[in-house]
Each structure stands twice: as C-alpha cells, then as structure tokens.
Design a protein around this motif. Sequence first.
Motif, PDB file in Angstrom:
ATOM      1  N   ASN A 197       0.635  -1.068   0.151  1.00 34.35           N
ATOM      2  CA  ASN A 197       0.004  -0.355   0.161  1.00 34.35           C
ATOM      3  C   ASN A 197       0.961   1.668  -0.291  1.00 34.35           C
ATOM      4  O   ASN A 197       0.420   2.051   0.991  1.00 34.35           O
ATOM      5  N   GLY A 198       1.859   1.012  -1.092  1.00 33.48           N
ATOM      6  CA  GLY A 198       2.378   2.671  -1.086  1.00 33.48           C
ATOM      7  C   GLY A 198       3.803   1.948  -1.524  1.00 33.48           C
ATOM      8  O   GLY A 198       4.372   0.915  -1.038  1.00 33.48           O
ATOM      9  N   LEU A 199       5.122   2.562  -1.814  1.00 33.45           N
ATOM     10  CA  LEU A 199       6.524   2.523  -2.094  1.00 33.45           C
ATOM     11  C   LEU A 199       7.551   3.366  -1.378  1.00 33.45           C
ATOM     12  O   LEU A 199       7.104   4.698  -2.171  1.00 33.45           O
ATOM     13  N   ASP A 200       8.624   3.471  -1.364  1.00 32.48           N
ATOM     14  CA  ASP A 200       9.065   4.160  -0.970  1.00 32.48           C
ATOM     15  C   ASP A 200      10.645   4.213  -1.952  1.00 32.48           C
ATOM     16  O   ASP A 200      11.624   5.109  -2.118  1.00 32.48           O
ATOM     17  N   ALA A 201      10.866   3.244  -1.871  1.00 36.58           N
ATOM     18  CA  ALA A 201      11.875   2.136  -2.566  1.00 36.58           C
ATOM     19  C   ALA A 201      12.098   1.262  -3.388  1.00 36.58           C
ATOM     20  O   ALA A 201      11.395  -0.030  -2.813  1.00 36.58           O
ATOM     21  N   ILE A 202      12.911   1.315  -4.481  1.00 34.36           N
ATOM     22  CA  ILE A 202      13.189  -0.654  -4.598  1.00 34.36           C
ATOM     23  C   ILE A 202      14.448  -0.135  -4.551  1.00 34.36           C
ATOM     24  O   ILE A 202      15.148   0.538  -5.202  1.00 34.36           O
ATOM     25  N   VAL A 203      15.244  -1.691  -4.755  1.00 33.08           N
ATOM     26  CA  VAL A 203      15.836  -2.161  -4.496  1.00 33.08           C
ATOM     27  C   VAL A 203      16.792  -3.019  -5.226  1.00 33.08           C
ATOM     28  O   VAL A 203      16.331  -4.426  -5.239  1.00 33.08           O
ATOM     29  N   PHE A 204      18.405  -3.112  -6.494  1.00 33.83           N
ATOM     30  CA  PHE A 204      18.745  -3.869  -6.644  1.00 33.83           C
ATOM     31  C   PHE A 204      19.838  -4.066  -6.145  1.00 33.83           C
ATOM     32  O   PHE A 204      20.067  -3.895  -5.835  1.00 33.83           O
ATOM     33  N   THR A 205      19.830  -5.965  -6.500  1.00 37.28           N
ATOM     34  CA  THR A 205      20.973  -6.094  -5.285  1.00 37.28           C
ATOM     35  C   THR A 205      21.242  -7.605  -5.674  1.00 37.28           C
ATOM     36  O   THR A 205      20.907  -8.117  -7.003  1.00 37.28           O
ATOM     37  N   ALA A 206      22.870  -8.213  -5.799  1.00 35.36           N
ATOM     38  CA  ALA A 206      23.828  -9.023  -6.292  1.00 35.36           C
ATOM     39  C   ALA A 206      24.004  -8.940  -8.087  1.00 35.36           C
ATOM     40  O   ALA A 206      24.152  -7.616  -8.062  1.00 35.36           O
ATOM     41  N   GLY A 207      24.594 -10.236  -8.230  1.00 36.08           N
ATOM     42  CA  GLY A 207      25.593  -9.914  -9.748  1.00 36.08           C
ATOM     43  C   GLY A 207      25.341  -9.200 -10.798  1.00 36.08           C
ATOM     44  O   GLY A 207      25.571  -8.268 -11.122  1.00 36.08           O
ATOM     45  N   VAL A 208      23.158  -9.685 -10.872  1.00 33.13           N
ATOM     46  CA  VAL A 208      23.221  -9.274 -11.890  1.00 33.13           C
ATOM     47  C   VAL A 208      22.443  -7.424 -11.467  1.00 33.13           C
ATOM     48  O   VAL A 208      22.683  -6.702 -12.105  1.00 33.13           O
ATOM     49  N   GLY A 209      21.788  -7.743 -10.712  1.00 28.95           N
ATOM     50  CA  GLY A 209      21.129  -5.985  -9.545  1.00 28.95           C
ATOM     51  C   GLY A 209      22.462  -5.494  -9.281  1.00 28.95           C
ATOM     52  O   GLY A 209      21.794  -4.195 -10.325  1.00 28.95           O
ATOM     53  N   GLU A 210      23.052  -5.254  -9.031  1.00 30.02           N
ATOM     54  CA  GLU A 210      24.395  -4.634  -9.397  1.00 30.02           C
ATOM     55  C   GLU A 210      25.427  -4.150 -10.411  1.00 30.02           C
ATOM     56  O   GLU A 210      25.588  -2.665 -10.405  1.00 30.02           O
ATOM     57  N   ASN A 211      25.485  -4.814 -11.082  1.00 27.57           N
ATOM     58  CA  ASN A 211      26.023  -5.294 -12.386  1.00 27.57           C
ATOM     59  C   ASN A 211      25.575  -4.669 -13.941  1.00 27.57           C
ATOM     60  O   ASN A 211      25.894  -4.420 -14.557  1.00 27.57           O
ATOM     61  N   ASP A 212      24.413  -4.730 -13.917  1.00 27.38           N
ATOM     62  CA  ASP A 212      23.578  -5.271 -15.219  1.00 27.38           C
ATOM     63  C   ASP A 212      22.777  -3.571 -15.078  1.00 27.38           C
ATOM     64  O   ASP A 212      21.459  -3.910 -15.288  1.00 27.38           O
ATOM     65  N   SER A 213      23.646  -2.582 -15.603  1.00 22.16           N
ATOM     66  CA  SER A 213      22.455  -1.865 -15.984  1.00 22.16           C
ATOM     67  C   SER A 213      21.236  -1.239 -17.240  1.00 22.16           C
ATOM     68  O   SER A 213      20.737  -1.295 -16.309  1.00 22.16           O
ATOM     69  N   ASN A 214      21.453  -2.479 -17.861  1.00 24.00           N
ATOM     70  CA  ASN A 214      20.897  -2.331 -19.115  1.00 24.00           C
ATOM     71  C   ASN A 214      19.371  -3.463 -18.260  1.00 24.00           C
ATOM     72  O   ASN A 214      18.519  -2.638 -18.700  1.00 24.00           O
ATOM     73  N   ILE A 215      19.690  -3.614 -17.546  1.00 19.81           N
ATOM     74  CA  ILE A 215      18.477  -4.630 -17.513  1.00 19.81           C
ATOM     75  C   ILE A 215      17.914  -3.522 -15.948  1.00 19.81           C
ATOM     76  O   ILE A 215      16.025  -4.120 -16.222  1.00 19.81           O
ATOM     77  N   ARG A 216      18.418  -2.815 -15.290  1.00 18.01           N
ATOM     78  CA  ARG A 216      17.955  -2.031 -13.954  1.00 18.01           C
ATOM     79  C   ARG A 216      16.789  -0.997 -15.681  1.00 18.01           C
ATOM     80  O   ARG A 216      15.905  -0.920 -14.949  1.00 18.01           O
ATOM     81  N   GLN A 217      17.671  -0.830 -15.786  1.00 20.39           N
ATOM     82  CA  GLN A 217      16.553   0.487 -17.124  1.00 20.39           C
ATOM     83  C   GLN A 217      15.419  -0.660 -18.191  1.00 20.39           C
ATOM     84  O   GLN A 217      14.355   0.447 -17.935  1.00 20.39           O
ATOM     85  N   LEU A 218      15.895  -2.137 -18.325  1.00 21.27           N
ATOM     86  CA  LEU A 218      14.419  -2.293 -18.618  1.00 21.27           C
ATOM     87  C   LEU A 218      13.461  -2.745 -18.427  1.00 21.27           C
ATOM     88  O   LEU A 218      12.373  -2.552 -18.195  1.00 21.27           O
ATOM     89  N   ILE A 219      13.911  -3.196 -16.638  1.00 24.73           N
ATOM     90  CA  ILE A 219      12.820  -2.479 -15.387  1.00 24.73           C
ATOM     91  C   ILE A 219      11.927  -1.556 -15.192  1.00 24.73           C
ATOM     92  O   ILE A 219      10.606  -2.234 -15.277  1.00 24.73           O
ATOM     93  N   CYS A 220      12.781  -1.190 -14.961  1.00 25.19           N
ATOM     94  CA  CYS A 220      12.093   1.009 -14.764  1.00 25.19           C
ATOM     95  C   CYS A 220      11.291   0.926 -15.783  1.00 25.19           C
ATOM     96  O   CYS A 220      11.312   2.507 -15.211  1.00 25.19           O
ATOM     97  N   ALA A 221      11.513   0.956 -16.585  1.00 23.18           N
ATOM     98  CA  ALA A 221      11.210   2.471 -17.662  1.00 23.18           C
ATOM     99  C   ALA A 221       9.606   1.694 -17.872  1.00 23.18           C
ATOM    100  O   ALA A 221       8.465   0.786 -17.371  1.00 23.18           O
ATOM    101  N   ASP A 222       8.758   2.885 -17.829  1.00 23.95           N
ATOM    102  CA  ASP A 222       7.470   2.960 -17.755  1.00 23.95           C
ATOM    103  C   ASP A 222       6.522   2.514 -16.533  1.00 23.95           C
ATOM    104  O   ASP A 222       5.340   1.351 -17.530  1.00 23.95           O
TER     105      ASP A 222
END
Length: 405
Positions: free
Chosen positions: A321-346
């Motif tokens: 019922n609300g959201l203050d932050a989303i957090v990316f972590t671990a090997g792919v989450g920390e290092n793959d900027s492309n996947i973070r961009q794709l997930i957060c788009a739109d």
Amino acid sequence: MNIFVVNSGSSSIKYQLFKMPNDNPICTGLVERIGLENSIITHKVYINSEEKVIKRVLDLVDHEAGLNEVAHLLMEPEIGVIQDPAEINAVGHRVVHGGESFASTTIITKEVKEEIKKLFSLAPLHNPANYLGIEVAEKIFTKAKQVAVFDTAFHQTMPEKAFRYAIPQNLYTEMGIRAYGFHGTSHKYVAQQTLQYLNNKNAKIITIHLGNGCSMAAVDSGKCIDTSMGFGPLSGLVMGTRSGDLDPSVIFHMVNQLGYSLDQVSTLLNKHSGMHGLTGFSDMRDILKSIAEGDKNAKMAYDLYAYRIKKYIGAYAAVLNGLDAIVFTAGVGENDSNIRQLICADMDFLGIKINEEKNNIRSKGIREINTDDARVKVLVVPTNEELEIAEQCFELLTEKATAAV
C-alpha cells in the motif's frame, strides 16, 4: 570477537573471518572441487590493507580435509591471522532451510542439529551440506560457539495469507507445505542498509536479488511481508537455470503426455530452464553479447526476465500500500545497468523513474539511480551475506553475554 563465517556447499566451502565489530574481513576464501582430484583453495588475506592471494591445488577427500587446510592457512607463520583455533570465538554457518522451527539466528546445540536434519527433505541439495559444515567445524574449532543463520528466517514474518497455499489443510499442518522464501540473509542485509540510507525505519521497500538465483521481497518497516520464492527456490522470477513461476499443468502434461519422469522434470526445471533454457546461456554477459549480435531470441528472453520482475513490483507495491524505494542487489542486480533500465521503464504511474546517466555509473557503495523528481527511490545496494551472518552472530552472542552479567 573473532567470527569465522562458513558457507558449506555440496563440494565447496566459502569462508570469511571477521574481527567484530569491524566489518572488513581479515581473510576470505573458497575451497572448490572437494572430493575430486585437484581440489582448489583460493585464500585471500589482508595485511596492512594489502590483499595477498594464496592459491593451492591439492586432493581433498572431504569437507573435513578442506576445512583443516583452511585452518592451517589461518595459522601459517607468514600469512597467518591467528595462532591457534581456540582464538576463533564463533563460527557462523549459513543454513538454507530453517522451516518454521527457526525464525532467528540460533546457537547450535544437539537439539538444533537434529531439527536441521529433519529439514533435509525440504532442502536436499543444501541442508545436508550445511549440516556437514557444522559437524566439521565442531571438530576443528572446539572452543568456538557454533551459530546457525537461516536463509528462511527473514521471511518468517510473512502473514499466513502470504505463505499459505490453497491446498488441503493437512498438507500444511502435517507436512509443512507452505511458502518459506530464500535469499533471506541478502534481503535482510540490503533492507537494513536501505532503511539507514533513507533514514526512515518505517519505509516500504521492494528488494530485488538478481544473481543466478533470483528473488524479491516486499519489506515494510524492516519486516518481510511477502517474497517470490516459495516452498523451494524454483518459483517466482526467471533465473539463470530455473524456470520461475510455471503453470503446474505443464508438469502434468510433460509426465502424462510426453513421457517425462518426475526426476527428469525436476532436472529440466531446475538446471536447464530459465535464461539457459531460453537462450543457451545462464550468464547475463553472454546473453547481452548475443543481443548485441542481433539474436532476437536472446532479446525476447531478456524482455521476459524484466517483465516478470516488473509484474512483481506492481504486486508488491499493492500489498505494501505504498512504496518508498526499490533496491537492486546481487551479481546481475548490481552490475547490469541495462536490466535495471528495462525493469524501470514505463513505471511512471508508480513514481519509478530512472536516471540513465546515474544508472551507468559504477561505484562500490550504495548509489541512487532515480531521477531527481521521482517519487520512489531506485537504489543499487551491494549485498554482503557473509558480513550479515557475522553481524547476526555478534549481536546474538553480545546479547547473551550481557544477559549473563
């Protein structure tokens, strides 16, 4: 307090030694190929802030032989960090499955060991190896307190409506079939780091652990209220070799119509599915290379991977019922900027907007990659499961020592 952290696998041992409350390890290491010829020990020791790497190839018949070699390395004259095994005050063990028996870090007793053995059937690939690590450590570090830190413990705060399955009652009450969740040590660590960063102990956050195994957790005020992995580590997100969420009818069809055995289905869904099943690769770097070379199938798999995560973000924003932050972590989450961009788009509707320039900057600590006007913080928080285990051990033993005074 010298705390030795052990993560024992079926043919490997990962370890780190901390002098708590200092959160920088004195030494770290990995023992690989236990039980095979040419076992490998990679031992890193930090002397005067300089890293020294020692690599040895030898035959280690079992975990006891491996941990004995590690103990010798800890005490070697030129690179040693202790002079006697008795200097180790505690050994913190990663134990994957704690069932409903363990909701917190626990000093290992005979009764605790028996309970861990009872849970072998819930984590047949992990708990027996974790148990073996405990048995071996007890022989070598005889003066140390042995402490278990459970992957499932962080998720024990989930409400019943989140962890129950809609199956006959007795399968839960008598057989313990329910969602347990995994990667809890990582989710807890990055959640606590995020609360401190936000300076808001009541924040509502979604932690996204993306490695070869992937999972998410909805965390309200530091407590897990839902998570994507379930009874085992197969459900939820698309992973390196695991399928993630799948209609159970597919399993019945494979067995009844296509002639697969249950063992074959289990192997296929756990080891030959996920990104590996879709692309032939489980490593995101290989998949990104295929995409760059114009492989449309790899692009589809990458989109699918992101789409599943996006769906969970929407679901968890609803249950929080609300959201203050989303957090990316671990090997792919920390290092793959492309996947973070794709997930957060739109995802503007949820207040999630990513700054492309910030997203592409690499740094070691916590970093904020959302736009300045975004309602929701988007953070990259490096995980450190070994440090979390050491901190939990230190906290438990310090509390007990204080209580005894």
